[in-house]
Write an enzyme that holds these catalytic residues in place. Structure first.
Site, PDB file in Angstrom:
ATOM      1  N   ASP A 137       0.832  -1.200   0.000  1.00  0.00           N
ATOM      2  CA  ASP A 137       0.000   0.000   0.000  1.00  0.00           C
ATOM      3  C   ASP A 137       0.874   1.261   0.000  1.00  0.00           C
ATOM      4  O   ASP A 137       2.000   1.222  -0.496  1.00  0.00           O
ATOM      5  CB  ASP A 137      -0.956  -0.035   1.200  1.00  0.00           C
ATOM      6  CG  ASP A 137      -2.298   0.591   0.882  1.00  0.00           C
ATOM      7  OD1 ASP A 137      -2.318   1.783   0.572  1.00  0.00           O
ATOM      8  OD2 ASP A 137      -3.316  -0.108   0.940  1.00  0.00           O
ATOM      9  N   HIS A 194      -4.090   5.963   3.130  1.00  0.00           N
ATOM     10  CA  HIS A 194      -4.637   4.697   2.639  1.00  0.00           C
ATOM     11  C   HIS A 194      -3.944   3.484   3.259  1.00  0.00           C
ATOM     12  O   HIS A 194      -4.589   2.544   3.712  1.00  0.00           O
ATOM     13  CB  HIS A 194      -4.507   4.683   1.116  1.00  0.00           C
ATOM     14  CG  HIS A 194      -5.294   3.616   0.426  1.00  0.00           C
ATOM     15  ND1 HIS A 194      -4.780   2.376   0.169  1.00  0.00           N
ATOM     16  CD2 HIS A 194      -6.553   3.616  -0.063  1.00  0.00           C
ATOM     17  CE1 HIS A 194      -5.700   1.655  -0.465  1.00  0.00           C
ATOM     18  NE2 HIS A 194      -6.777   2.387  -0.612  1.00  0.00           N
ATOM     19  N   SER A 508     -11.314  -1.118  -0.735  1.00  0.00           N
ATOM     20  CA  SER A 508     -10.009  -1.101  -0.068  1.00  0.00           C
ATOM     21  C   SER A 508     -10.143  -1.401   1.408  1.00  0.00           C
ATOM     22  O   SER A 508      -9.166  -1.714   2.065  1.00  0.00           O
ATOM     23  CB  SER A 508      -9.324   0.258  -0.186  1.00  0.00           C
ATOM     24  OG  SER A 508      -8.884   0.486  -1.473  1.00  0.00           O
TER      25      SER A 508
END
Ligand SMILES: *[C@@H]1O[C@H](CO)[C@@H](O)[C@H](O)[C@H]1NC(C)=O
Ligand SMILES: *[C@@H]1O[C@H](CO)[C@@H](O)[C@H](O)[C@H]1NC(C)=O
Ligand SMILES: *[C@@H]1O[C@H](CO)[C@@H](O)[C@H](O)[C@H]1NC(C)=O
Ligand SMILES: *[C@@H]1O[C@H](CO)[C@@H](O)[C@H](O)[C@H]1NC(C)=O
Ligand SMILES: *[C@@H]1O[C@H](CO)[C@@H](O)[C@H](O)[C@H]1NC(C)=O
Ligand SMILES: *[C@@H]1O[C@H](CO)[C@@H](O)[C@H](O)[C@H]1NC(C)=O
Ligand SMILES: *[C@@H]1O[C@H](CO)[C@@H](O)[C@H](O)[C@H]1NC(C)=O
Ligand SMILES: *[C@@H]1O[C@H](CO)[C@@H](O)[C@H](O)[C@H]1NC(C)=O
Length: 697
Positions: A137, A194, A508
């Site tokens: 990520d 994220h 996600s």
């Protein structure tokens, strides 16, 4: 050293983000991935592998610094390398060694969320103790409370990874490195949020009193709070180069991870998608790979990451809602949701402003008479935050934002930084009808700052969750499963006033939930193969789910259903898939030449399997011809009973389907749904496979 005589190539038409398509003009260099024909010498060190790969580059490149051009050397995910080459140089590589074709190299990270609960399996798995989860990520936020290692044992001795954080690692965060070229050794700090979100969702430790400005307050934790995290930074806030993703997979395989969690939108075509190829190498080493289905719903055929050896995860709502409401003078209360609920907002009635000339609030009002009003605005594709800023600039007190119709009941909320309430498109229409007919244009806005639990119906598949069927693997049900991915409290990068947690949505976020469940199953059953773990998750899922329109969700929307971790731990039966099965499947689907690319080198294609022959826990069948049956479809299973006498015994059965003449369906994709269930004598185990029968062409 023997150089191999030629190269084979990967044709790649990956997901391309228009902002990141690299120029292939001859003057500027682009990224290419070049796969080298076997054999690879088994004992090559990292340095000699690198210099071997450098020797494939044209001499002009070697003079100008091959080290700068060679981006990554791979030996586990594939036998080859990534390099920056101009088109001329690429031709030279091609002339010398064979063909090479360009690669569009960008993927995007997409959002998802987190849930705080689950007993039973938590106990059996000791909260995931001993399992290593590799997260590919945007990096990590060192020092975030979710990475505290209280109660986490030291990593198992097989762990060989690196920690490039200045503050060092701990028993929770055992590895952290950046895969960006030229960043070797630099700390993989998350500048986006994220990666912090996904890694804390999969295995964040318990954090008491976590909330987003008081919303969703309580104890936050990832799905496997005692598991270890290994962070591989492969994406920037603006995207990811697939060569870095592959490098992350390569490093994780070498380091000894058990699970990969990949919340990155990818390609669809299996033989051309490097995530699919890299994850196949991982699966063969016993590593479970969980990927997002994509956020391109609700249209059909919008999936990504559909390889049969990965778990493809859809996103659904949870039973919690951040309530806010609008109370009309006639006493009617319209329920909405909000992330921006000021505590001190007036309870008094305020004038409402809605203009049929400027339904989306995209035009300045004729005068200043609407300052101090609550503005009612319909979605029009602008960012809601921008709409909020616009109404604020005109002196609005609050915003009532009417969501797009496509979102139906699964509103995709984002922060507005302004008092606001989100209504569904349906509730919004009701409000507008009222405004058009009533004379008293006022309402009170109720911000209770509360979080309602037990919302029904839930879970509901979110509108954005990508839908099947898979274009690439039409004979395999994708997505596989649904997990929480709407309005999830998740760790975030704190900055200024912003707290350490945020509320996020997307596949996600459902993906790391499932990666965490897989980690718990792995901790409980260390010998289970990735296919066995998937089978346990799919055959015990709760199939009874609705979609965003509150209609029963199709399998192509929800997969087998919503994950039920406590049932998955003891499924009764397993549909397992061996390495050889996958090879036969790949041979049958792509032929020997492409099978060599996917499966790295020498493959035995003497056995070729059709897609539906793969021992997958869900069943899709396409009858060849219409039969003259009375009902329009019929299915039989033989034998009706399977008698097992010992652990790990195998039994086979046959499913026959007939498509008759009568009956529907009238939908675009012609199929009917059913299920195949095996029930144990004592009734304790119920093993269910989704069954889809396509209409004959
Ligand atoms: C919790 O797990 C232990 C084994 O780790 C087991 O002995 C115990 O019965 C479990 N407790 C519950 C409530 O399931
Ligand atoms: C919980 O957090 C809030 C603010 O985030 C703080 O005001 C409160 O004192 C905390 N409560 C406890 C028990 O730590
Ligand atoms: C959340 O906060 C409210 C009000 O401050 C409190 O009553 C409630 O117990 C808290 N919930 C949890 C789970 O801590
Ligand atoms: C991809 O790689 C190129 C070349 O190294 C780099 O300039 C670009 O920033 C990278 N893009 C992403 C999204 O990482
Ligand atoms: C409109 O309704 C509000 C709330 O019920 C009330 O306070 C207000 O007096 C009403 N205005 C008119 C003009 O009737
Ligand atoms: C509400 O509180 C915020 C900050 O806590 C403050 O900026 C704002 O002016 C207050 N609004 C009212 C109407 O008191
Ligand atoms: C807000 O709180 C009041 C009083 O506590 C309650 O009656 C009402 O139902 C709540 N409204 C919402 C939308 O939660
Ligand atoms: C997707 O396919 C299903 C089944 O054929 C159909 O009912 C549905 O309308 C399709 N969805 C869209 C958005 O076209």
């Amino acid at each position: 050293m023997d150089l191999v005589p030629w190269l084979i190539f990967l044709l790649l038409a990956l997901f391309s983000n228009p902002f990141f398509v690299y120029s292939s003009s001859s003057s500027s260099a682009s990224r290419y991935i070049i796969q080298v024909e076997e054999p690879i010498e088994p004992q090559l060190t990292e340095a000699s592998l690198k210099s071997w790969h450098e020797s494939f580059l044209p001499s002009t490149v070697e003079e100008s610094g091959a080290d700068q051009r060679l981006l990554h050397s791979y030996s586990d995910v594939l036998n080859g390398f990534a390099a920056m080459l101009t088109e001329d140089e690429l031709h030279e590589v091609g002339k010398k060694r064979g063909f090479v074709l360009p690669l569009v190299t960008t993927h995007t990270p997409d959002f998802l969320g987190l849930k705080v609960e689950k007993k039973g399996l938590w106990n059996d798995s000791k909260l995931g103790s001993g399992v290593i989860i590799g997260v590919l990520d945007t990096g990590v936020t060192p020092g975030h409370p979710s990475y505290d290692d209280e109660g986490v044992p030291p990593p198992p001795s097989k762990w060989k990874g690196r920690c490039d954080l200045e503050t060092g690692c701990n028993n929770k965060l055992i590895g952290a490195r950046s895969m960006f070229k030229g960043m070797g050794g630099r700390p993989p700090i998350d500048e986006y949020g994220h990666g912090t979100c996904t890694s804390s969702t999969v295995a964040g430790n318990f954090v008491r009193n976590a909330s987003y400005f008081g919303l969703a307050n309580g104890t936050a934790a990832g799905m496997a709070p005692r598991a270890h995290l290994a962070i591989y930074q492969v994406c920037h806030s603006y995207g990811c180069n697939v060569s870095d993703i592959l490098a992350g997979l390569e490093a994780g395989i070498k380091d000894g991870v058990d699970i990969f969690s990949i919340s990155i939108g990818g390609g669809s075509a299996l033989d051309q998608d490097l995530i699919a190829i890299g994850s196949f190498a991982a699966a063969r080493k016993g590593i479970f790979v969980s990927c997002g289905a994509g956020n391109d719903g609700p249209d059909n055929f919008t999936l990504c990451n559909e390889a049969p050896w990965v778990l493809t995860v859809a996103a659904s709502s949870i039973d919690r809602s951040f309530r806010a409401s609008v109370k009309l003078p006639n006493g009617k209360v319209i329920l909405g949701v909000s992330l921006d609920q000021p505590r001190n907002f007036t309870k008094n009635s305020l004038p409402l402003y809605y203009s049929t000339e400027s339904r989306a609030c995209d035009m300045d009002p004729p005068d200043d008479s609407h300052r101090g009003s609550v503005w009612v605005c319909e979605a029009d594709g602008r960012f809601p935050k921008d709409v909020a800023a616009f109404v604020k600039s005109h002196g609005a007190r609050a915003l009532i934002y009417i969501s797009p119709k496509v979102e139906a009941t699964t509103i995709l909320m984002t922060e507005l930084n302004f008092p606001g309430i989100w209504l569904t498109s349906q509730d919004g229409s009701d409000l507008i009808s009222y405004l058009i007919s009533a004379s008293n244009h006022s309402a009170s806005i109720i911000f209770n700052g509360t979080t309602d639990l037990g919302i029904s119906p839930s879970p509901v598949v979110a509108f954005f969750s990508s839908r099947g069927p898979s274009k690439t693997t039409p004979g395999i049900l994708k997505p596989d499963i649904s997990g929480p991915g709407l309005d999830i409290l998740t760790a975030w990068i704190p900055s200024g006033d912003a707290p350490e947690y945020a509320i996020k949505s997307g596949t996600s976020i459902s993906t790391p939930h499932l990666s965490g469940v897989a980690a718990l199953l792995k901790a409980t059953h260390p010998t289970w193969s990735p296919a066995a773990i998937k089978s346990a998750i799919l055959t015990t899922a709760d199939a009874n789910m609705l979609d965003e329109l509150l209609e029963p969700a199709l399998y192509f929307t929800k997969g087998a259903g919503h994950v039920n971790p406590n049932k998955a731990v003891d499924p009764g039966l397993i549909y397992d898939i061996t390495d050889d099965d996958y090879i036969s499947y790949i041979c049958g689907k792509f032929g020997k030449k492409r099978a060599r690319i996917i499966a790295r080198g020498v493959v035995d294609c003497s056995k070729r399997m059709r897609e539906e022959e793969l021992n997958y826990p869900s069943i899709l069948l396409a009858p060849k011809a219409k039969a003259t049956a009375k009902t329009f479809v019929s299915a039989t299973v033989t034998p009706k009973t399977l008698a097992f006498t010992k652990l790990n015994e195998q039994k086979s059965f046959t499913v026959r389907v007939k498509w008759g003449s009568g009956g529907p369906p009238t939908s675009d994709i012609k199929f009917v749904e059913g299920k195949l269930t095996w029930i144990s004598d004592d009734g304790k185990h119920v093993v269910t496979s989704p069954l889809i029968i396509y209409a004959p062409k």
